[in-house]
Design a protein around this motif. Structure first.
Motif, PDB file in Angstrom:
ATOM      1  N   LEU A 119       0.969  -1.112  -0.074  1.00 50.17           N
ATOM      2  CA  LEU A 119       0.048   0.008   0.208  1.00 50.17           C
ATOM      3  C   LEU A 119       0.993   1.145   0.091  1.00 50.17           C
ATOM      4  CD1 LEU A 119      -3.073   0.744   0.021  1.00 50.17           C
ATOM      5  CD2 LEU A 119      -2.804   0.841   2.660  1.00 50.17           C
ATOM      6  N   CYS A 120       0.554   2.416  -0.568  1.00 52.94           N
ATOM      7  CA  CYS A 120       1.218   3.468  -0.630  1.00 52.94           C
ATOM      8  C   CYS A 120       1.581   3.824   0.624  1.00 52.94           C
ATOM      9  CB  CYS A 120       0.121   4.540  -1.190  1.00 52.94           C
ATOM     10  SG  CYS A 120       0.893   6.263  -0.956  1.00 52.94           S
ATOM     11  N   PRO A 121       3.045   4.055   0.669  1.00 54.32           N
ATOM     12  CA  PRO A 121       3.633   4.325   2.050  1.00 54.32           C
ATOM     13  C   PRO A 121       3.221   5.439   2.684  1.00 54.32           C
ATOM     14  CG  PRO A 121       5.409   5.059   0.385  1.00 54.32           C
ATOM     15  CD  PRO A 121       4.121   4.348  -0.362  1.00 54.32           C
ATOM     16  N   VAL A 122       2.314   6.348   2.338  1.00 50.09           N
ATOM     17  CA  VAL A 122       2.010   7.334   2.968  1.00 50.09           C
ATOM     18  C   VAL A 122       0.490   7.574   3.420  1.00 50.09           C
ATOM     19  CG1 VAL A 122       3.918   9.207   2.870  1.00 50.09           C
ATOM     20  CG2 VAL A 122       2.213   8.837   0.890  1.00 50.09           C
ATOM     21  N   ALA A 123      -0.062   6.313   2.617  1.00 57.90           N
ATOM     22  CA  ALA A 123      -1.797   6.279   2.985  1.00 57.90           C
ATOM     23  C   ALA A 123      -2.160   6.205   4.253  1.00 57.90           C
ATOM     24  CB  ALA A 123      -1.999   5.113   2.008  1.00 57.90           C
ATOM     25  N   SER A 124      -3.207   6.623   4.751  1.00 63.32           N
ATOM     26  CA  SER A 124      -3.683   6.488   6.097  1.00 63.32           C
ATOM     27  C   SER A 124      -5.183   6.457   6.167  1.00 63.32           C
ATOM     28  CB  SER A 124      -3.249   7.579   6.821  1.00 63.32           C
ATOM     29  OG  SER A 124      -4.065   8.301   7.584  1.00 63.32           O
ATOM     30  N   THR A 127      -6.639  10.196   6.606  1.00 62.01           N
ATOM     31  CA  THR A 127      -6.694  10.923   5.147  1.00 62.01           C
ATOM     32  C   THR A 127      -7.624  10.222   4.276  1.00 62.01           C
ATOM     33  OG1 THR A 127      -4.564  10.192   4.637  1.00 62.01           O
ATOM     34  CG2 THR A 127      -4.422  12.307   5.557  1.00 62.01           C
ATOM     35  N   ARG A 128      -8.250  11.182   3.358  1.00 62.68           N
ATOM     36  CA  ARG A 128      -8.877  10.482   2.406  1.00 62.68           C
ATOM     37  C   ARG A 128      -7.989   9.939   1.271  1.00 62.68           C
ATOM     38  NH1 ARG A 128     -11.796   8.535   3.778  1.00 62.68           N
ATOM     39  NH2 ARG A 128     -13.458   9.844   4.420  1.00 62.68           N
ATOM     40  N   CYS A 129      -7.992   8.515   1.239  1.00 68.06           N
ATOM     41  CA  CYS A 129      -6.752   8.185   0.609  1.00 68.06           C
ATOM     42  C   CYS A 129      -7.442   6.944  -0.644  1.00 68.06           C
ATOM     43  CB  CYS A 129      -5.865   7.329   1.230  1.00 68.06           C
ATOM     44  SG  CYS A 129      -4.498   8.472   1.578  1.00 68.06           S
ATOM     45  N   CYS A 130      -6.660   6.951  -1.814  1.00 69.97           N
ATOM     46  CA  CYS A 130      -6.996   6.184  -3.049  1.00 69.97           C
ATOM     47  C   CYS A 130      -6.415   4.795  -2.902  1.00 69.97           C
ATOM     48  CB  CYS A 130      -6.595   6.996  -4.280  1.00 69.97           C
ATOM     49  SG  CYS A 130      -4.767   6.792  -4.474  1.00 69.97           S
ATOM     50  N   ASN A 131      -6.102   4.282  -1.930  1.00 73.66           N
ATOM     51  CA  ASN A 131      -5.746   2.885  -1.820  1.00 73.66           C
ATOM     52  C   ASN A 131      -4.724   2.387  -2.739  1.00 73.66           C
ATOM     53  OD1 ASN A 131      -7.227   2.695   0.470  1.00 73.66           O
ATOM     54  ND2 ASN A 131      -9.070   2.039  -0.845  1.00 73.66           N
ATOM     55  N   LEU A 132      -3.951   3.515  -3.411  1.00 77.34           N
ATOM     56  CA  LEU A 132      -2.762   2.977  -4.539  1.00 77.34           C
ATOM     57  C   LEU A 132      -1.873   2.055  -3.878  1.00 77.34           C
ATOM     58  CD1 LEU A 132      -1.312   3.952  -7.186  1.00 77.34           C
ATOM     59  CD2 LEU A 132       0.096   5.182  -5.598  1.00 77.34           C
ATOM     60  N   LEU A 133      -1.386   1.046  -4.757  1.00 80.66           N
ATOM     61  CA  LEU A 133      -0.653   0.102  -4.542  1.00 80.66           C
ATOM     62  C   LEU A 133       0.533   0.464  -5.089  1.00 80.66           C
ATOM     63  CD1 LEU A 133      -2.529  -3.225  -5.116  1.00 80.66           C
ATOM     64  CD2 LEU A 133      -1.722  -2.356  -3.062  1.00 80.66           C
ATOM     65  N   PHE A 377     -10.098  14.581 -10.810  1.00 78.40           N
ATOM     66  CA  PHE A 377      -9.352  15.529 -10.192  1.00 78.40           C
ATOM     67  C   PHE A 377      -9.271  14.840  -8.732  1.00 78.40           C
ATOM     68  CE2 PHE A 377      -8.495  19.185 -12.742  1.00 78.40           C
ATOM     69  CZ  PHE A 377      -9.392  19.215 -13.601  1.00 78.40           C
ATOM     70  N   TYR A 378      -8.191  14.952  -8.214  1.00 81.47           N
ATOM     71  CA  TYR A 378      -8.221  14.338  -6.472  1.00 81.47           C
ATOM     72  C   TYR A 378      -7.329  14.933  -5.521  1.00 81.47           C
ATOM     73  CZ  TYR A 378      -4.381  11.120  -7.160  1.00 81.47           C
ATOM     74  OH  TYR A 378      -3.138  10.788  -7.448  1.00 81.47           O
ATOM     75  N   LEU A 379      -7.720  15.101  -4.388  1.00 82.49           N
ATOM     76  CA  LEU A 379      -6.529  15.637  -3.437  1.00 82.49           C
ATOM     77  C   LEU A 379      -5.761  14.538  -2.810  1.00 82.49           C
ATOM     78  CD1 LEU A 379      -8.793  18.218  -1.432  1.00 82.49           C
ATOM     79  CD2 LEU A 379      -7.166  18.530  -2.963  1.00 82.49           C
ATOM     80  N   CYS A 380      -4.441  14.385  -2.781  1.00 79.96           N
ATOM     81  CA  CYS A 380      -3.620  13.495  -2.281  1.00 79.96           C
ATOM     82  C   CYS A 380      -3.335  13.711  -0.900  1.00 79.96           C
ATOM     83  CB  CYS A 380      -2.460  13.469  -2.997  1.00 79.96           C
ATOM     84  SG  CYS A 380      -1.192  11.999  -2.484  1.00 79.96           S
ATOM     85  N   MET A 381      -3.553  12.627  -0.008  1.00 80.50           N
ATOM     86  CA  MET A 381      -3.133  12.682   1.436  1.00 80.50           C
ATOM     87  C   MET A 381      -3.950  13.746   2.283  1.00 80.50           C
ATOM     88  SD  MET A 381       0.577  11.761   2.642  1.00 80.50           S
ATOM     89  CE  MET A 381       1.355  13.410   2.033  1.00 80.50           C
ATOM     90  N   GLU A 382      -5.052  14.130   1.971  1.00 84.92           N
ATOM     91  CA  GLU A 382      -5.596  15.215   2.754  1.00 84.92           C
ATOM     92  C   GLU A 382      -6.716  14.969   3.468  1.00 84.92           C
ATOM     93  OE1 GLU A 382      -3.047  18.093   2.074  1.00 84.92           O
ATOM     94  OE2 GLU A 382      -4.692  18.037   3.465  1.00 84.92           O
ATOM     95  N   ASP A 400     -14.859   4.386  -1.625  1.00 82.36           N
ATOM     96  CA  ASP A 400     -15.594   5.183  -2.467  1.00 82.36           C
ATOM     97  C   ASP A 400     -14.629   5.954  -3.479  1.00 82.36           C
ATOM     98  OD1 ASP A 400     -18.212   6.042  -0.191  1.00 82.36           O
ATOM     99  OD2 ASP A 400     -17.557   3.909  -1.290  1.00 82.36           O
ATOM    100  N   PHE A 401     -13.537   6.548  -2.810  1.00 80.43           N
ATOM    101  CA  PHE A 401     -12.722   7.364  -3.765  1.00 80.43           C
ATOM    102  C   PHE A 401     -12.081   6.447  -4.891  1.00 80.43           C
ATOM    103  CE2 PHE A 401      -9.309   9.842  -4.845  1.00 80.43           C
ATOM    104  CZ  PHE A 401      -8.348  10.150  -3.852  1.00 80.43           C
ATOM    105  N   GLU A 402     -11.358   5.289  -4.330  1.00 85.62           N
ATOM    106  CA  GLU A 402     -10.737   4.359  -5.040  1.00 85.62           C
ATOM    107  C   GLU A 402     -11.870   4.013  -6.175  1.00 85.62           C
ATOM    108  OE1 GLU A 402      -8.355   0.128  -5.104  1.00 85.62           O
ATOM    109  OE2 GLU A 402      -9.677   0.562  -3.616  1.00 85.62           O
TER     110      GLU A 402
END
Ligand code: SF4
Length: 419
Positions: A119-124, A127-133, A377-382, A400-402
């Motif tokens: 999982l993205c090392p800064v995901a949490s 924050t509203r996160c996109c679950n990027l791998l 459009f999206y906000l990253c790690m906010e 939902d975001f993902e």
């Protein structure tokens, strides 16, 4: 040696005291003795002195309050320091120092345990996160962006390639009934090393054999040679991190210029490769909104919405190790000269500043937000509360975001979207 000598010498241990100028050292020592500073106060004053030098502002001697009471001195000093932090920076008279002119690093090829898919090392969840791998094709980066947290994870002068990366990728089984979004630009820059050690061969093969995968290459380089010389699978997406010329020139060292990045993206779009852009970090400084607006407009003058899959916005968030590392470096940067507030255990801008920058950014892309070709459009790690105020809508969960992100990406890439 009297008691205070011992205390002072202990207090300056593990600090940047020796990196201060001799006159600053002498000054701080005299003040410490005359005002009997505590252990903590000595450390704080050294950090303040170090920051002022790094920010290319007045030095500690210039701003130090004159008063015989310690309490008054400390209060006034902190106030003067906070004032410098909270006033938007100006790069007008900023003089760079000790900025590397060329990339100097050593390549290492080693058979690493596992291969850095996660999982993205800064995901949490905070924050509203996109679950990027993220997939670490390479470890560490040859660029030198002052705000980058990679520098606190890896030794910047050593670039590590995984000798069994390609085999491990071949053996990786993805669920065929699910759409995946994997990015390779977190632990390093995705394109700056080209196809060294066959990493692009392996990644292109991985994309070809997994049509349900959206593979994102993120870069600050213009090294697109491999993409121009090879057929690019349609489920590959190339994205550029962009910034204003002011920030690129002063804080993103050794990277490709803004124009070179945009030209590289244009060349790939001409070849039918879908592109995207990340404005992360957006940095507050004098006249920043206008300078970013010009970059947003330049993109809309250079690309059609149908060629662009995504535009993301994010801003500076610092973890303590990066701040510590920056203070240890003997160079100039204004990147930490900002009003720090706590943002989910990291340091970042106040809420209002974030809403100002993100709302301005989003509102400057109105043409790309309507009709069928609309860009995602999206906000990253906010914090999720910032979405509504900046974009006018928000997601109630990261899933939902993902889901919304991947269905939009799949549509633009002409892929089937599998939940
Ligand atoms: S929103 Fe940003 S930080 Fe969060 S998972 Fe996605 S890329 Fe990572």
């Amino acid at each position: 040696m009297n008691n205070y000598d011992q205390k002072f010498n202990d207090a300056i241990k593990n600090t940047n005291f020796s990196k201060l100028s001799l006159s600053e050292q002498k000054f701080i020592k005299e003040k410490a003795y005359s005002l009997n500073f505590s252990f903590q106060e000595i450390k704080q004053i050294i950090d303040i002195a170090r920051d002022l030098t790094m920010w290319d502002e007045k030095n500690i001697i210039d701003i130090f309050p004159t008063h015989e009471q310690k309490k008054v001195v400390i209060t006034k000093l902190k106030k003067a320091y906070q004032k410098l932090r909270s006033t938007p920076n100006s790069y007008k008279n900023f003089k760079l120092k000790n900025i590397p002119k060329e990339q100097k690093y050593t390549f290492i090829i080693s058979d690493k345990e596992g291969f850095g898919l996660g999982l993205c090392p800064v995901a949490s969840e905070k924050t509203r996160c996109c679950n990027l791998l993220t997939l670490d094709a390479v470890e560490s980066c040859g660029f030198d962006c002052s705000y980058c947290s990679i520098q606190s994870f890896y030794n910047q002068n050593i670039i590590t390639f995984n000798s069994t990366f390609s085999d491990k990728l071949k053996n990786l089984e993805l669920d065929k009934n699910k759409t995946y979004h994997i990015g390779t630009g977190q632990a390093s820059d995705s394109l700056m090393f080209g196809n060294r050690e066959g990493i692009l061969d392996a990644l292109f093969e991985f994309a070809k054999s997994n049509p349900n995968l959206i593979l994102e290459f993120k870069t600050k380089s213009d090294n697109i040679k491999y993409f121009l010389e090879n057929n690019v699978p349609k489920n590959i997406l190339c994205t550029w991190s962009l910034n204003t010329k002011t920030i690129i020139d002063n804080e993103e060292h050794l990277t490709a210029s803004l124009q070179k990045r945009i030209n590289a993206a244009r060349k790939l779009a001409d070849k039918g490769v879908k592109v995207g852009f990340h404005f992360h970090p957006i940095v507050e400084y004098e006249n920043y909104l206008q300078e970013y607006k010009e970059v947003y407009q330049k993109l809309q003058d250079t690309f059609l919405a149908k060629e662009v899959v995504l535009v993301s916005f994010g801003t500076l968030t610092f973890i303590k190790p990066v701040i510590k590392q920056l203070r240890e470096r003997d160079f100039k940067s204004k990147i930490t000269q900002m009003p720090f507030v706590d943002a989910n255990a990291k340091s970042s801008y106040p809420h209002a500043t974030k809403v100002e920058m993100f709302k301005s950014a989003y509102n400057n892309f109105k043409d790309w937000q309507s009709d069928d070709n609309k860009v995602f459009f999206y906000l990253c790690m906010e914090d999720h509360s910032i979405w509504k105020e900046s974009f006018g809508y928000q997601y109630s969960t990261n899933n939902d975001f993902e889901r919304d992100m991947l269905s939009s990406y799949a549509k633009k890439l002409n892929m089937e979207f599998l939940i």
